[in-house]
Every structure is written in C-alpha cells, then in structure tokens.
Design a protein around this motif. Structure first.
Motif, short mmCIF file in Angstrom:
data_model
loop_
_atom_site.label_atom_id
_atom_site.label_comp_id
_atom_site.label_asym_id
_atom_site.label_seq_id
_atom_site.Cartn_x
_atom_site.Cartn_y
_atom_site.Cartn_z
N GLY A 319 -0.05 3.71 -12.17
CA GLY A 319 -0.51 2.32 -12.20
C GLY A 319 0.63 1.35 -12.46
N GLY A 320 1.55 1.73 -13.36
CA GLY A 320 2.71 0.89 -13.64
C GLY A 320 3.60 0.75 -12.42
N ILE A 321 3.80 1.84 -11.70
CA ILE A 321 4.62 1.80 -10.49
C ILE A 321 3.92 0.99 -9.40
CG2 ILE A 321 5.55 3.22 -8.62
CD1 ILE A 321 6.19 5.34 -10.78
N ALA A 322 2.59 1.11 -9.32
CA ALA A 322 1.84 0.28 -8.36
C ALA A 322 2.11 -1.20 -8.61
CB ALA A 322 0.35 0.58 -8.46
N TYR A 323 2.16 -1.58 -9.88
CA TYR A 323 2.48 -2.98 -10.23
C TYR A 323 3.89 -3.34 -9.78
CZ TYR A 323 3.72 -7.01 -13.08
OH TYR A 323 4.17 -8.24 -13.51
N LEU A 324 4.86 -2.44 -10.01
CA LEU A 324 6.23 -2.71 -9.59
C LEU A 324 6.36 -2.81 -8.08
CD1 LEU A 324 8.26 -0.40 -12.02
CD2 LEU A 324 8.17 -2.90 -12.04
N LYS A 325 5.47 -2.15 -7.36
CA LYS A 325 5.47 -2.23 -5.90
C LYS A 325 4.82 -3.51 -5.39
CE LYS A 325 5.32 2.77 -4.84
NZ LYS A 325 6.20 2.88 -3.67
N GLY A 326 4.39 -4.35 -6.31
CA GLY A 326 3.76 -5.61 -5.93
C GLY A 326 2.25 -5.56 -5.96
N GLY A 327 1.69 -4.46 -6.44
CA GLY A 327 0.25 -4.31 -6.47
C GLY A 327 -0.40 -5.22 -7.50
N LYS A 328 -1.59 -5.66 -7.20
CA LYS A 328 -2.39 -6.46 -8.12
C LYS A 328 -3.42 -5.56 -8.79
CE LYS A 328 -0.13 -10.09 -6.82
NZ LYS A 328 0.94 -10.64 -7.68
N LYS A 329 -4.45 -6.17 -9.37
CA LYS A 329 -5.42 -5.41 -10.15
C LYS A 329 -6.08 -4.31 -9.33
CE LYS A 329 -9.05 -7.59 -11.82
NZ LYS A 329 -9.85 -8.44 -12.73
N ASP A 330 -6.50 -4.61 -8.10
CA ASP A 330 -7.18 -3.61 -7.28
C ASP A 330 -6.30 -2.39 -7.04
OD1 ASP A 330 -9.55 -4.92 -7.11
OD2 ASP A 330 -9.33 -5.56 -5.03
N GLU A 331 -5.03 -2.62 -6.70
CA GLU A 331 -4.13 -1.51 -6.43
C GLU A 331 -3.92 -0.66 -7.69
OE1 GLU A 331 -3.72 -4.56 -5.37
OE2 GLU A 331 -2.63 -4.66 -3.46
N VAL A 332 -3.74 -1.32 -8.83
CA VAL A 332 -3.52 -0.60 -10.08
C VAL A 332 -4.75 0.22 -10.44
CG1 VAL A 332 -3.15 -0.86 -12.56
CG2 VAL A 332 -1.82 -2.24 -10.95
N PHE A 333 -5.91 -0.40 -10.40
CA PHE A 333 -7.14 0.30 -10.81
C PHE A 333 -7.44 1.48 -9.89
CE2 PHE A 333 -9.45 -3.31 -13.33
CZ PHE A 333 -8.31 -3.46 -14.11
N HIS A 334 -7.30 1.27 -8.59
CA HIS A 334 -7.60 2.37 -7.66
C HIS A 334 -6.57 3.48 -7.76
CE1 HIS A 334 -10.46 -0.46 -5.78
NE2 HIS A 334 -11.05 0.64 -5.35
N THR A 335 -5.33 3.13 -8.07
CA THR A 335 -4.31 4.16 -8.31
C THR A 335 -4.73 5.08 -9.45
OG1 THR A 335 -2.48 2.82 -7.47
CG2 THR A 335 -1.92 4.55 -9.05
N VAL A 336 -5.18 4.47 -10.55
CA VAL A 336 -5.58 5.25 -11.72
C VAL A 336 -6.79 6.12 -11.40
CG1 VAL A 336 -6.47 5.10 -14.08
CG2 VAL A 336 -4.57 3.62 -13.37
N VAL A 337 -7.80 5.54 -10.78
CA VAL A 337 -9.02 6.30 -10.47
C VAL A 337 -8.72 7.43 -9.49
CG1 VAL A 337 -11.29 6.19 -9.38
CG2 VAL A 337 -10.61 4.43 -11.00
#
Length: 431
Positions: A319-337
């Motif tokens: 999830g942290g890396i998704a944020y560094l890739k420019g991801g917003k809440k949806d990307e972070v949450f779906h990464t974790v799930v």
C-alpha cells in the motif's frame, strides 16, 4: 491526529534481536533487580507462542546461542532493564564468558504454560536465601506482577488479552489512516520517529545484503531476479530479517511488537522511494501509511498467533509503494485487499531463517495486488474471506488469525516441541 501519533510512538520503538527472547531477557533483568542478587536457580513458565518464537532464533550478544535458557541467562548476567527491548544492547567480553559459565552451572527449567494468553511469561528466581517472581503478559514490556519472598512488590490488573496502558487501537480505520498519512503536518515528532526507523532498519538490511546470514534470501533474490526496483525492495527487507534472525547485533525499529514486521513495512517503502527519487515528504507519508496499516491489521489478530505477521506488514508495504507510485485511496485500499486475498493463511511457525522468505512472499503479494488493480483486476467481496469494503476484510483477517487459527497454533507448537519424535519409533531416531 494526536492518538495516531501516540500509537506510532508506542509501536515504533527500537529493539535488539527477536522480540520474544528479548522480552524474556527483559523479564530476567527485572527479576534480578527484585531479587537483589544473581539467582542460583531459575524456573521459567512460558505460553506456547513464546516457546515457538524463541526455540530457533539466535539471541544477540550471546555468542550465537539459541533458546529460552540463553535469553534468560543473558538478561540475568548483562541485562539493563531500563533499556527495555534493548535490554542486552551492551554485553562485554567478560560478561559473555560469565554467561557461558552461568549456563553451565545454573539450573534453568522451562515449562509450557497451559494458559489462555498467547503472550505469557512467568519467571521465578532463587538466591542464597531469597526468592522472587515476575510476570509479563500480553505484550513485551508489560510487567504485571513482581514478588519477593511472598511479598507483592508490584501488581497491575489485566483482563484477558487486552493491552491496558496502550492507546485504544479501535480508533484506527483505513480512511482515517489514509487521510492522516497524506495530509498531516510532518512535525519534528513524526519525522523523528520515521528517521530512526529509516536509519536502523536500512542499516540492518544493508548488513544482511553485505554479510552472510541464515539462508541469505536477499542475495538469492538479487541473483535470481536482478536489480529491478521492486525486486530490490523485496530483497533488502528479506536481508534485514535474515540478519536479525541469525545473530546480527544491530537494533531495528519494530512494528506491532515485531522487528520482522517493522522491517517488512518500512524497508521496501524506503528502497522503492529512494530508487525512484521520491521526495523526502513522499517517503515519510508512505511510511506513515504502511506502518499504520500494519498496526491496524494486527490489532484484530493480536501480538502472537498462528497467522504470520509478515503478511500484514507485507501488504501494508504494498500500500505504501502504491502511494509512492502516485496511487490514491482506491489504489492503496485495493492493493491491501488483493494482497490479503493472495497470501492470508501463511502460518507462523516461530522466528527463524525462513521468516525472510515469508517476508519476500508477503511483499510480493502486496506488489501483485497493486499491479492487479492497475490492470483492472481485483478480488471482490464473496471471494473466500474477502468481504465488500476494506474494513470488513480486515475484520475477517483478525477473526481468522485470532480465533480461526487457535487450533493451528496449538498443533504448530505441538510439532515444534516434539520435533517429529513421536513419528520416529520407540528409540526416537529419525535417521
């Protein structure tokens, strides 16, 4: 905001060595203080999860000794209880010699505690005329009872596996975590915590890469799959764990009571951020997101269970890396799930070299979870233990780890205590 900062301060603390043997060493140092002398005989009672996590891991500053007896002895001989989880940070050459002599001549009995608590340590020490006892329950530095010669010196009530004295973790939720991590003011208090995590955990990760520890999973990954950014992020975290599990005498900043989890939710984020020239602010915010996501998941599971904590930390790092890739809440949450859907169920069979490989698998699952979502793919509510909404899925993971895997944990402990002997014939030989 203040509660989130307090939780980070409670969880992101330095520790040297695997935290369960260190908790034993801390308890032993406190026992010596209460007794007022070095005990001539010691009785140790430990819950199964403590025994599981101490059996196969090297205790630092002991000359590569393993086991409960080594952890207790070094705490007695050289422990500084005021340092808490860095209790055996400094052990002189003379103390190492004394430690060996003490182990050779001092009876230290270890008994399995049939207790409802996953985390329970009870130590009794007997001196020339006096005796003392101490109990630690629920988390690593939570001393709940001290006694000397039948007189209670200290007692602290506790109910079940609740963590009195710590900030209520039930306030955590993924929306709040995301908003806090991405918008909070990065005060000196916050950056100071994160700078220490960066410094300590990257140092031991680099040591793991440069040296030879355990199964050298980090080096294996780099040799097999190259220096790509994501593989490097995975490899450095694995190397940090290999060093830590196999006697490296360097501290780490832990998460949820675990150094491996502290390494797993921080090192991949730091490596990825540095390799992509992310700003210092972005790395700080990604670390806040990863650390708090790991803590949130572990709240429902508990400090110790049959559910491998690297899973929670690995998908949090995703999830942290998704944020560094420019991801917003949806990307972070779906990464974790997505990551949880892939790797949940990995068992914890104690602290040892294979933890590094489990860390690699967990981080890779988090990264795969991100790439799935970017490609328009996701696991949806109703797919196994996944429910609609990230909070519902995290509740399911907590239920699985805390309740569903209780019998699994008992069987793992049974296997480890018997070490396969029950299947080796009357002579116990498995040659």
């Amino acid at each position: 905001m203040e509660a989130y900062i307090t939780i980070l301060k409670e969880e992101l603390v330095p520790a040297m060595g695997c935290t369960e043997p260190i908790a034993l060493a801390y308890g032993a140092a406190k026992l010596r203080e209460a007794l007022g002398e070095i005990p001539e005989r010691i009785e140790v009672g430990a819950s199964g999860s403590i025994i599981k996590n101490v059996k196969s891991v090297i205790v630092p500053n002991t000359g590569h000794l393993k086991g409960i007896e080594a952890a207790i002895a070094v705490g007695i001989i050289a422990g500084n209880a005021s340092k808490e989880l860095e209790v055996i940070q400094k052990v002189s050459k003379e103390q190492k010699v004394e430690l060996k002599n003490y182990l050779d001549k001092t009876p230290i009995s270890v008994n399995y505690l049939d207790t409802d608590l996953n985390f329970d340590i009870q130590i009794k020490g007997f001196g020339k005329k006096d005796e003392a006892a101490i109990r630690i329950a629920n988390y690593h530095t939570n001393v709940v009872y001290i006694e000397k010669n039948g007189e209670v010196l200290f007692t602290k009530p506790f109910i079940g596996e609740s963590e009195e004295g710590l900030t209520d973790r039930s306030i955590l939720n993924m929306t709040g975590i995301y908003e806090f991590a991405t918008t909070c003011e990065l005060t000196d208090e916050i950056t100071g915590l994160l700078d220490r995590q960066i410094q300590y955990n990257m140092a031991i990760a680099q040591e793991g890469i440069d040296g030879s520890y355990g199964a050298n999973i980090g080096s294996v990954l780099l040799g097999a799959y190259g220096n790509g950014i994501e593989n490097k992020a995975v490899a450095y975290a694995s190397a940090g764990s290999d060093a830590r599990m196999n006697g490296c005498e360097m501290p780490v900043v832990i998460n949820s009571g675990s150094g491996n989890q502290g390494i797993t939710c921080s090192v991949p984020v730091i490596v990825y951020g540095r390799e992509t020239n992310a700003s210092e602010e972005s790395i700080y915010r990604a670390l806040l997101l990863s650390n708090l996501t790991a803590i949130h998941q572990k709240t429902g599971i508990g400090r110790l269970s049959a559910f491998c904590g690297a899973v929670c930390a690995g998908v949090a790092a995703g999830g942290g890396i998704a944020y560094l890739k420019g991801g917003k809440k949806d990307e972070v949450f779906h990464t974790v799930v997505n990551g949880l859907a892939i790797v949940s169920g990995m068992v914890c069979d104690g602290a040892k070299a294979s933890c590094a490989a489990k860390i690699a698998m967990s981080i890779q699952s988090g990264l795969l979870g991100y790439h799935m979502f970017i490609c328009g793919e996701e696991f949806k509510g109703g797919d196994g233990i996944i429910s609609k909404g990230i909070e519902n899925t995290i509740v399911n993971i907590g239920r699985l780890g805390k309740k569903g895997m209780q019998i699994t944990n008992q069987e793992i402990i049974h296997i480890m205590l018997n070490d396969g002997k029950e299947n080796c014939g009357d002579e116990g030989s498995c040659d």
